[in-house]
Motif scaffolding. Structure first.
Motif, PDB file in Angstrom:
ATOM      1  N   ARG A  26       0.874  -1.336  -0.211  1.00  0.00           N
ATOM      2  CA  ARG A  26      -0.071   0.092  -0.108  1.00  0.00           C
ATOM      3  C   ARG A  26       0.761   1.159   0.047  1.00  0.00           C
TER       4      ARG A  26
ATOM      5  N   SER B 116      -3.772   7.391  -3.003  1.00  0.00           N
ATOM      6  CA  SER B 116      -3.769   6.033  -2.257  1.00  0.00           C
ATOM      7  C   SER B 116      -3.771   4.876  -3.400  1.00  0.00           C
ATOM      8  N   ARG B 117      -2.726   4.083  -3.314  1.00  0.00           N
ATOM      9  CA  ARG B 117      -2.422   2.957  -4.131  1.00  0.00           C
ATOM     10  C   ARG B 117      -2.334   1.570  -3.194  1.00  0.00           C
ATOM     11  N   GLU B 118      -3.070   0.514  -3.838  1.00  0.00           N
ATOM     12  CA  GLU B 118      -3.038  -0.571  -3.049  1.00  0.00           C
ATOM     13  C   GLU B 118      -2.958  -1.800  -3.932  1.00  0.00           C
ATOM     14  N   SER B 119      -2.320  -2.932  -3.706  1.00  0.00           N
ATOM     15  CA  SER B 119      -2.515  -4.301  -4.109  1.00  0.00           C
ATOM     16  C   SER B 119      -1.960  -5.494  -3.557  1.00  0.00           C
TER      17      SER B 119
ATOM     18  N   LYS C 176      -6.590   3.497  -5.576  1.00  0.00           N
ATOM     19  CA  LYS C 176      -8.101   3.337  -4.806  1.00  0.00           C
ATOM     20  C   LYS C 176      -8.626   4.646  -4.419  1.00  0.00           C
ATOM     21  N   GLU C 177      -7.839   5.775  -4.276  1.00  0.00           N
ATOM     22  CA  GLU C 177      -8.378   7.119  -4.069  1.00  0.00           C
ATOM     23  C   GLU C 177      -7.510   8.226  -4.633  1.00  0.00           C
TER      24      GLU C 177
END
Length: 272
Positions: A193, A214-217, A243-244
């Motif tokens: 994240r 905001s990034r996530e995987s 994500k945002e």
């Protein structure tokens, strides 16, 4: 043994702005325990730099700063859905023996969506939603870097199962200054994240642009990505879905004229 950090403070003047970067030692145990109680958290990150700060303040008193304590105030100190989901995945993984460490009544990853602390007693920056984005092409232009500093706010190795860190960088050019605040989280075998806050001010503008992304995987969705990139935030970011995104203008108080002519001066000092 925690690494030893040499204390330093550097100041830089950019027109009506004073930029200050302070770096010092890790917060002592007694202080950390008191702060954890105040924040209603069982514990703080292993390396907590409570006195580290990047401050950007105008002659008129308003501005913005980045510090670890305010960042931790944005952490979910109650049991949250994201934490429970991570714990469930961890329990199913080969690290199941550590699952008891995961289920705690707070976000043990110290995930924060902190975007900075606004300064000013009588006048402050006004936060206004905008569709305007930071001009990245302008930032890529070859321009002399008059001042650069990086300040680590906190870091935790999550009991040797990853890393959680928050740091802030600033660079000043003749025409503008740019700030990157980055929260980076890697839970080995579970997820990566990254929450980035970018701040850009051009000398002839009466506002700053602030972009939060905001990034996530999940790690399971990164099978085609070389694992050595998992430890390189700059490299792995392109593989993490957004994500945002939040774009804002930080507008100066009214009746304040821009001052395009910049005075560039830097000083440094080492506290005793």
């Amino acid at each position: 043994m925690h690494p030893v950090f040499q204390s330093s403070r550097r100041d830089f003047t950019f027109g009506p702005w004073k930029l200050s970067a302070a770096r010092t030692h890790i917060m002592k145990s007694a202080q950390a325990e008191r702060l954890a109680d105040e924040l209603h958290m069982p514990s703080l990150p292993e390396m907590m730099f409570g006195d580290n700060v990047l401050r950007i303040q105008h002659d008129h008193g308003f501005g913005i700063e980045f510090n670890a304590t305010d960042a931790l105030k944005c952490v979910n100190n109650c049991q949250g859905m994201i934490k429970v989901a991570c714990a469930a995945e961890w329990q199913e993984s080969s690290e199941a023996e550590h699952s008891k460490e995961v289920v705690r009544p707070y976000d043990w990853t110290y995930t924060t969506d902190y975007k900075g602390t606004l300064l000013g007693d009588t006048a402050t920056l006004k936060v206004v939603p905008t569709t305007e984005h930071i001009n990245t092409e302008k930032l890529k232009a070859r321009e002399q870097i008059m001042f650069f500093e990086e300040v680590l706010l906190f870091e935790d190795e999550l009991h040797d199962h990853g890393v959680s860190s928050l740091s802030v960088k600033v660079r000043v050019m003749p025409s503008s200054f740019f700030v990157l605040l980055r929260f980076f989280l890697r839970v080995d075998g579970v997820l990566i994240r990254m929450n980035d806050t970018r701040l850009h001010h051009e000398a002839d503008k009466t506002y700053m642009l602030r972009e939060y992304t905001s990034r996530e995987s999940k790690i399971s969705n990164l099978k085609n990505v070389p694992p050595f990139l998992f430890t390189e935030p700059n490299e792995i970011s392109q593989y993490l879905p957004i994500k945002e995104t939040i774009c804002e203008k930080l507008e100066f108080p009214e009746k304040l004229e821009p001052q395009p002519e910049t005075s560039l001066e830097t000083t440094s000092a080492k506290p005793k």
